[in-house]
Design a protein around this motif. Structure first.
Motif, short mmCIF file in Angstrom:
data_model
loop_
_atom_site.label_atom_id
_atom_site.label_comp_id
_atom_site.label_asym_id
_atom_site.label_seq_id
_atom_site.Cartn_x
_atom_site.Cartn_y
_atom_site.Cartn_z
N ILE A 1 0.83 -1.21 0.00
CA ILE A 1 0.00 0.00 0.00
C ILE A 1 0.86 1.26 0.00
O ILE A 1 0.57 2.22 -0.72
CB ILE A 1 -0.99 -0.02 1.19
N ALA A 2 1.96 1.24 0.75
CA ALA A 2 2.83 2.42 0.81
C ALA A 2 3.47 2.70 -0.55
O ALA A 2 3.59 3.85 -0.98
CB ALA A 2 3.91 2.22 1.86
N VAL A 3 3.85 1.64 -1.25
CA VAL A 3 4.46 1.80 -2.58
C VAL A 3 3.41 2.32 -3.57
O VAL A 3 3.68 3.24 -4.36
CB VAL A 3 5.07 0.47 -3.07
N ALA A 4 2.22 1.76 -3.52
CA ALA A 4 1.14 2.22 -4.40
C ALA A 4 0.82 3.69 -4.11
O ALA A 4 0.58 4.47 -5.04
CB ALA A 4 -0.10 1.35 -4.23
N ALA A 5 0.83 4.07 -2.84
CA ALA A 5 0.56 5.47 -2.48
C ALA A 5 1.64 6.39 -3.04
O ALA A 5 1.34 7.47 -3.55
CB ALA A 5 0.49 5.60 -0.96
N ALA A 6 2.89 5.94 -2.97
CA ALA A 6 3.98 6.75 -3.51
C ALA A 6 3.85 6.88 -5.03
O ALA A 6 4.09 7.96 -5.59
CB ALA A 6 5.33 6.12 -3.15
N ILE A 7 3.46 5.81 -5.70
CA ILE A 7 3.28 5.86 -7.16
C ILE A 7 2.18 6.84 -7.53
O ILE A 7 2.31 7.63 -8.48
CB ILE A 7 2.97 4.45 -7.71
N CYS A 8 1.07 6.81 -6.77
CA CYS A 8 -0.07 7.69 -7.06
C CYS A 8 0.11 9.09 -6.50
O CYS A 8 -0.68 9.99 -6.81
CB CYS A 8 -1.35 7.09 -6.49
N GLY A 9 1.10 9.29 -5.63
CA GLY A 9 1.34 10.60 -5.05
C GLY A 9 0.30 10.99 -4.01
O GLY A 9 -0.05 12.16 -3.88
N VAL A 10 -0.24 10.00 -3.28
CA VAL A 10 -1.24 10.25 -2.25
C VAL A 10 -0.81 9.55 -0.96
O VAL A 10 0.14 8.77 -0.94
CB VAL A 10 -2.64 9.74 -2.69
N ALA A 11 -1.55 9.81 0.09
CA ALA A 11 -1.26 9.18 1.38
C ALA A 11 -1.72 7.71 1.35
O ALA A 11 -2.66 7.36 0.62
CB ALA A 11 -1.99 9.93 2.49
N PRO A 12 -1.09 6.84 2.15
CA PRO A 12 -1.51 5.44 2.21
C PRO A 12 -2.98 5.27 2.59
O PRO A 12 -3.66 4.37 2.07
CB PRO A 12 -0.60 4.83 3.28
N GLY A 13 -3.48 6.15 3.44
CA GLY A 13 -4.89 6.07 3.82
C GLY A 13 -5.81 6.29 2.63
O GLY A 13 -6.90 5.70 2.55
N THR A 14 -5.39 7.13 1.71
CA THR A 14 -6.18 7.38 0.50
C THR A 14 -6.25 6.13 -0.36
O THR A 14 -7.32 5.77 -0.88
CB THR A 14 -5.58 8.55 -0.29
N ILE A 15 -5.12 5.43 -0.48
CA ILE A 15 -5.11 4.17 -1.25
C ILE A 15 -6.00 3.14 -0.57
O ILE A 15 -6.77 2.43 -1.24
CB ILE A 15 -3.66 3.63 -1.40
N LYS A 16 -5.95 3.06 0.75
CA LYS A 16 -6.80 2.12 1.48
C LYS A 16 -8.28 2.42 1.24
O LYS A 16 -9.08 1.51 1.04
CB LYS A 16 -6.50 2.17 2.98
N ALA A 17 -8.62 3.70 1.23
CA ALA A 17 -10.02 4.08 0.99
C ALA A 17 -10.43 3.72 -0.44
O ALA A 17 -11.53 3.19 -0.66
CB ALA A 17 -10.21 5.57 1.25
N ARG A 18 -9.57 4.00 -1.41
CA ARG A 18 -9.88 3.65 -2.79
C ARG A 18 -10.03 2.14 -2.97
O ARG A 18 -10.91 1.68 -3.70
CB ARG A 18 -8.79 4.17 -3.73
N LEU A 19 -9.17 1.37 -2.29
CA LEU A 19 -9.28 -0.09 -2.33
C LEU A 19 -10.61 -0.56 -1.76
O LEU A 19 -11.29 -1.41 -2.34
CB LEU A 19 -8.13 -0.74 -1.56
#
Length: 161
Positions: free
Chosen positions: A124-142
């Motif tokens: 999740i942290a790597v995906a967040a870095a790729i998308c340029g958002v916080a890890p919490g944002t990736i978790k919410a999108r998931l």
């Protein structure tokens, strides 16, 4: 020359005889003897001088024979499966098609998060870095993407992404 290398030539006739009994084919038996010698030389450090060499070599040969037998059976099974698609595989294909279609219907940000984390296996942290958002944002999108897939897929079951 090590003790094993010096003693191997004397064991070759017994290895050939044993290999022919296992394989029932001279060519395959010769290949098995070669495989046995290669494995024995690779495991030379494991052989102890006070250990009987022939039983040790026969054990190696037996293991090599059965490993090759399992490999041939597995390859034959895979070749048969590839040659004739079975009806049992059709539901898997349909389910995959449904999943791809459902993924395409998701909003782009949810789709991207599911592909990065679920499809590519990224953290999740790597995906967040790729998308340029916080890890919490990736978790919410998931979470939203998975919920959307559950609604769209037959039976309400989402894939394990």
């Amino acid at each position: 020359m090590s003790g094993l290398r010096a003693a191997l030539p004397a064991c070759l006739p017994a290895l050939r005889s044993h290999a022919r009994a296992l394989c029932r084919d001279h060519s395959a038996a010769d290949d098995l003897v070669q495989e046995t010698i290669l494995r024995a030389l690779a495991a030379e450090a494991q052989w102890q001088v006070d250990t009987a060499l022939r039983p040790w070599l026969f054990t190696i040969q037996r293991h090599a024979f059965f490993a090759a037998l399992r490999r041939r059976r597995r390859e034959a099974r895979h070749a048969a499966e590839a040659a004739a698609p079975s009806p049992s595989r059709q539901p898997d294909t349909l389910a995959l098609r449904d999943l791809v279609a459902a993924l395409q219907c998701l909003p782009a940000l949810q789709h991207e998060a599911l592909i990065l984390v679920g499809g590519q296996g990224l953290d999740i942290a790597v995906a967040a870095a790729i998308c340029g958002v916080a890890p919490g944002t990736i978790k919410a999108r998931l979470s939203r993407g998975r919920a959307g897939l559950r609604r769209m897929l037959p039976g309400g079951v989402a894939s394990p992404m």
